[in-house]
Design an enzyme around this catalytic site. Structure first.
Site, PDB file in Angstrom:
ATOM      1  N   GLU A  84      65.670  41.613  -3.640  1.00 15.61           N
ATOM      2  CA  GLU A  84      65.557  40.578  -4.635  1.00 15.61           C
ATOM      3  C   GLU A  84      67.049  39.585  -5.031  1.00 15.61           C
ATOM      4  O   GLU A  84      67.291  39.138  -6.094  1.00 15.61           O
ATOM      5  CB  GLU A  84      65.418  41.201  -5.963  1.00 15.61           C
ATOM      6  CG  GLU A  84      64.175  42.000  -5.945  1.00 15.61           C
ATOM      7  CD  GLU A  84      63.533  42.175  -7.418  1.00 15.61           C
ATOM      8  OE1 GLU A  84      62.705  41.370  -7.691  1.00 15.61           O
ATOM      9  OE2 GLU A  84      63.853  43.112  -7.931  1.00 15.61           O
ATOM     10  N   HIS A 103      70.244  42.139 -12.791  1.00 13.41           N
ATOM     11  CA  HIS A 103      68.747  42.314 -12.897  1.00 13.41           C
ATOM     12  C   HIS A 103      68.688  43.913 -12.854  1.00 13.41           C
ATOM     13  O   HIS A 103      68.982  44.764 -12.276  1.00 13.41           O
ATOM     14  CB  HIS A 103      68.442  41.671 -11.590  1.00 13.41           C
ATOM     15  CG  HIS A 103      66.949  42.224 -11.306  1.00 13.41           C
ATOM     16  ND1 HIS A 103      65.669  41.606 -12.161  1.00 13.41           N
ATOM     17  CD2 HIS A 103      66.195  42.806 -10.387  1.00 13.41           C
ATOM     18  CE1 HIS A 103      64.715  42.246 -11.964  1.00 13.41           C
ATOM     19  NE2 HIS A 103      64.743  42.964 -10.623  1.00 13.41           N
ATOM     20  N   HIS A 105      65.332  46.966 -14.736  1.00 10.39           N
ATOM     21  CA  HIS A 105      64.151  47.457 -14.811  1.00 10.39           C
ATOM     22  C   HIS A 105      64.254  48.313 -15.969  1.00 10.39           C
ATOM     23  O   HIS A 105      63.539  49.107 -16.173  1.00 10.39           O
ATOM     24  CB  HIS A 105      63.537  47.853 -13.736  1.00 10.39           C
ATOM     25  CG  HIS A 105      63.661  47.378 -12.257  1.00 10.39           C
ATOM     26  ND1 HIS A 105      63.785  47.996 -11.223  1.00 10.39           N
ATOM     27  CD2 HIS A 105      63.810  46.012 -12.172  1.00 10.39           C
ATOM     28  CE1 HIS A 105      63.780  47.187 -10.298  1.00 10.39           C
ATOM     29  NE2 HIS A 105      63.796  46.035 -10.718  1.00 10.39           N
ATOM     30  N   HIS A 178      58.147  44.064 -15.113  1.00 11.15           N
ATOM     31  CA  HIS A 178      59.145  44.304 -13.912  1.00 11.15           C
ATOM     32  C   HIS A 178      60.558  44.501 -14.880  1.00 11.15           C
ATOM     33  O   HIS A 178      61.058  45.788 -14.635  1.00 11.15           O
ATOM     34  CB  HIS A 178      59.212  42.986 -13.423  1.00 11.15           C
ATOM     35  CG  HIS A 178      60.261  43.033 -12.219  1.00 11.15           C
ATOM     36  ND1 HIS A 178      60.070  42.007 -11.035  1.00 11.15           N
ATOM     37  CD2 HIS A 178      61.261  43.890 -12.034  1.00 11.15           C
ATOM     38  CE1 HIS A 178      61.173  42.346 -10.268  1.00 11.15           C
ATOM     39  NE2 HIS A 178      61.874  43.331 -10.368  1.00 11.15           N
TER      40      HIS A 178
END
Ligand SMILES: [Zn+2]
Length: 255
Positions: A84, A103, A105, A178
């Site tokens: 990603e 980033h 989750h 996500h």
């Protein structure tokens, strides 16, 4: 806030390793998710960990240098990286002022990506979420023929669609089904924003379960004032979190 352009790469590698450990210890990242930072002088490059859990990175040799233009490694023989990384490259490409990206989750945040309930600042440590709430990126709006349906931001056009959601000074964007992505002017700032995005989600959820007649979200003026406050005080939580990971022998930093 530290100015990355005056810091040596060696210092930034150490900050990156510690920042990855903090994000793991604070439960923002588990085996998945990642931190990155822009090269302090070569602005068309950025750095991320190789393909390992962020809590386990220990050495600068595990950090890979990438081109912002295409998220490919500067050294073509480089070891495997995260799939990603276009999340990071497309944000650095679009915003010169961004020097670090997270980033995540984090499970406290995911309900706000699928419920239609906006994630809005409920306390002063999360004013950067903005009074109207964090925008939500829906990957299905950007998929093209041939793209996988695994929800991962695997290529340039999916990353560009996410990056566009940061227009206008947005600090955090939610990602449907996500997680979220946060940006900052330094690793210290983006780590703080990530931790307090997660904490805000937990507090907001707790408030919503009280079936309150109203929720006293921060006003526009309060979010601006609170954002300035957290930017000027970021070294305090950072210093605490550094000591916490130093005191835990799971985390090793050889930089
Ligand atoms: Zn992800």
């Amino acid at each position: 806030m530290p100015d990355n352009s005056t810091l040596s790469l060696r210092t930034l590698f150490s900050t990156f390793i510690t920042g990855s450990h903090i994000l793991h210890q604070q439960n923002v990242l588990d085996a998945y998710g990642h931190l990155s930072f822009r090269h302090p002088t070569e602005h068309s490059h950025f750095f991320m960990s190789r393909y390992i859990a962020p809590g386990t990175i220990s050495s600068p040799s595990e950090i890979i240098e990438y081109h912002v233009s295409n998220a490919e490694p500067v050294d073509p023989n480089e070891t495997k990286g995260y799939s990603e990384r276009h999340i990071h490259s497309e944000i650095y490409k679009r915003f010169d002022s961004v020097h670090a990206v997270v980033h995540s989750h984090a499970d406290a945040v995911v309900p706000y990506t699928v419920s239609g309930v906006p994630l809005r600042p409920v306390f002063h440590m999360a004013g950067f979420l903005r009074a109207v709430g964090a925008p939500v990126y829906d990957i299905s709006d950007y998929r093209r023929d041939g793209d996988k349906f695994d929800m991962l931001v695997r290529n340039e056009h999916l990353g560009k669609g996410l990056a566009e959601h940061f227009d206008g000074g947005v600090g955090v964007v939610l990602m449907r089904g996500h997680g979220f992505t946060a940006v900052g002017g330094s690793m210290e700032e983006v780590v703080l924003r990530s931790v307090y995005t997660m904490k805000n989600a937990g507090i907001q959820t707790a408030a919503l379960t009280q079936r309150a007649a109203w929720l006293g979200y921060l006003s526009e003026e309060e979010t601006i004032g609170s954002t300035e406050m957290t930017q000027s005080t970021v070294t305090r939580p950072w210093g605490l979190w550094v000591r916490e990971v130093e005191a835990d022998n799971l985390y090793v930093n050889n930089a």
